[in-house]
Scaffold this active site. Structure first.
Site, PDB file in Angstrom:
ATOM      1  N   GLN A 217       0.829  -1.220   0.000  1.00 39.44           N
ATOM      2  CA  GLN A 217       0.000   0.000   0.000  1.00 39.44           C
ATOM      3  C   GLN A 217       0.862   1.268   0.000  1.00 39.44           C
ATOM      4  O   GLN A 217       0.461   2.293  -0.532  1.00 39.44           O
ATOM      5  CB  GLN A 217      -0.930   0.024   1.231  1.00 39.44           C
ATOM      6  N   ASP A 258      -6.030   1.462  12.650  1.00 41.09           N
ATOM      7  CA  ASP A 258      -7.284   0.750  12.374  1.00 41.09           C
ATOM      8  C   ASP A 258      -8.142   0.601  13.619  1.00 41.09           C
ATOM      9  O   ASP A 258      -9.355   0.443  13.535  1.00 41.09           O
ATOM     10  CB  ASP A 258      -6.979  -0.611  11.760  1.00 41.09           C
ATOM     11  N   LYS A 269      -1.365  -1.180  10.141  1.00 39.32           N
ATOM     12  CA  LYS A 269      -0.792  -2.119   9.179  1.00 39.32           C
ATOM     13  C   LYS A 269       0.466  -2.790   9.709  1.00 39.32           C
ATOM     14  O   LYS A 269       1.305  -2.146  10.355  1.00 39.32           O
ATOM     15  CB  LYS A 269      -0.487  -1.348   7.889  1.00 39.32           C
TER      16      LYS A 269
END
Ligand code: MRU
Length: 376
Positions: A217, A258, A269
């Site tokens: 990402q 998150d 992540k």
């Protein structure tokens, strides 16, 4: 000549109400191809979240809000008059709960998913108590709420950017991990918000992006969107962050999250905690950018945060022309890790910067939120 469209000109998530669809950028194809796809069914929405076609905690929340609205809207209602309210609401309610549970099962770690679904459910149940309403009116209110979640996300990220900017100075070297950018939100991003605002104000940051194994990402999304904005970016493999910090090239690390527990432990992540440990070694402040929708005060510590485990192929074969690991090898592939609160210099929220002890400061942030809700 018309200016070429940049990736930042596209909406990460958009409700196409007339078409009963959600439109997203298929992020698995970036940066090579910018393809917009439309999601119509519960399965399509579930798959898009699971497959990371739409990803990043806030964007997942916005998608879930639009999703539960659309799926409720599509439930046919016979004789939609206030006289039939109870019978029809039961019909809608059954479908709502089934779809809510299904969508919530798509990814476990980003709390924005259940946060958005619970927020929609709370409104839905309140409206259900008002017998003067038709189901069409209830559906309309759900649409407004889902759009509000999206508008709020933009304002929340802008504020995070303003607070984040107070932590750095022009010319700083900044590091980030994964993508907590516009592609993970609706505008600005969280960790990238200070970078975008700084760019507008001539701060000339140099941003170092971890590529972010295994799904890249950082390379595919963060490097792409920041570079498209004209920000100076350098891409590095995840295992190079120590080398950069040791040389003094990094003045601050900004990451997204998150789910943050009440004590400030933050899941983000996989690999984020490695940067935090290295940052502590080299005295680089490590900041977590967290909308309050990502803070889960019901969990005492990070040990309670559910961590999503993903398929081995993401490590062994994906991105490679041929397999890069022996057949049958056991693979450890958690999508997230938890950074211990003592490694975090500050949690940047839309209501200010929480500092240790987080159990106290996060409570104060929520108090502030209760007293001054965002109006968009
Ligand atoms: O698996 P992903 O790509 O959804 O993971 C995304 C992240 O970990 C982001 O840093 C996080 O969701 C914050 S986005 C503002």
């Amino acid at each position: 000549m018309e200016k070429a469209k940049s990736i930042l000109d596209y909406e990460t998530v958009e409700l196409l109400d007339n078409e009963d669809a959600i439109q997203i950028i298929d992020q698995t194809l970036l940066p090579g191809e910018t393809k917009l796809i439309k999601l119509y069914t519960a399965k399509e929405i579930w798959d898009a979240i699971y497959l990371l076609q739409v990803r990043g905690a806030p964007a997942i929340g916005v998608t879930a809000g639009f999703g539960i609205y659309l799926l409720t809207k599509l439930v046919p209602v016979p004789d939609d008059t206030p006289e039939n309210h109870d019978r029809n609401f039961t019909l809608l309610h059954e479908a709502f709960e089934k779809n809510k549970e299904y969508l919530a099962s798509s990814r476990p770690t980003a709390v924005n998913l259940s946060w958005a679904l619970n927020r929609m459910e709370k409104l839905f149940l309140t409206l259900g108590e008002d017998r003067s309403l038709t189901m069409a009116q209830i559906k309309e209110r759900l649409r407004e709420e889902a759009q509000t979640i999206k508008r709020e996300d933009i304002e929340v990220c802008r504020r995070i950017g303003e607070y984040g900017l107070t932590l750095v100075k022009p010319g700083d070297g900044l590091m980030t991990h994964c993508n907590a950018g516009q592609l993970a939100c609706c505008k600005y991003g969280t960790a990238t918000a200070p970078m975008y605002l700084g760019q507008e104000r001539g701060y000339h940051f140099h941003v170092y992006c971890d590529e972010t194994r295994p799904l890249l990402q950082g390379a595919r999304l963060t490097a792409y969107e920041l570079h498209s904005a004209g920000i100076e970016v350098t891409l590095e493999c995840d295992d190079m962050s120590s080398s950069l910090m040791r040389q003094g090239k990094i003045n601050a690390v900004f990451v997204g999250c998150d789910r943050v527990a009440a004590n400030g432990d933050a899941a983000n992540k996989i690999g984020t905690s490695v940067d935090a440990i290295v940052a502590a070694r080299y005295h680089v402040p490590f900041y977590v950018c967290a909308p309050t929708s990502t803070i889960d005060m019901s969990l005492k510590s990070g040990a309670q945060i559910p961590i999503e485990m993903r398929k081995p192929e993401e490590v062994t074969t994906m991105w490679y022309e041929k397999r890069m690991a022996p057949e049958g090898i056991d693979v450890y592939n958690p999508a997230f890790d938890v950074t211990d609160n003592e490694l975090i210099a500050g949690i940047v929220t839309e209501y200010g910067i929480a500092r240790a002890p987080y159990t106290e400061s996060l409570k104060a942030i929520f108090e502030e939120k209760k007293n001054h809700p965002i109006q968009v």
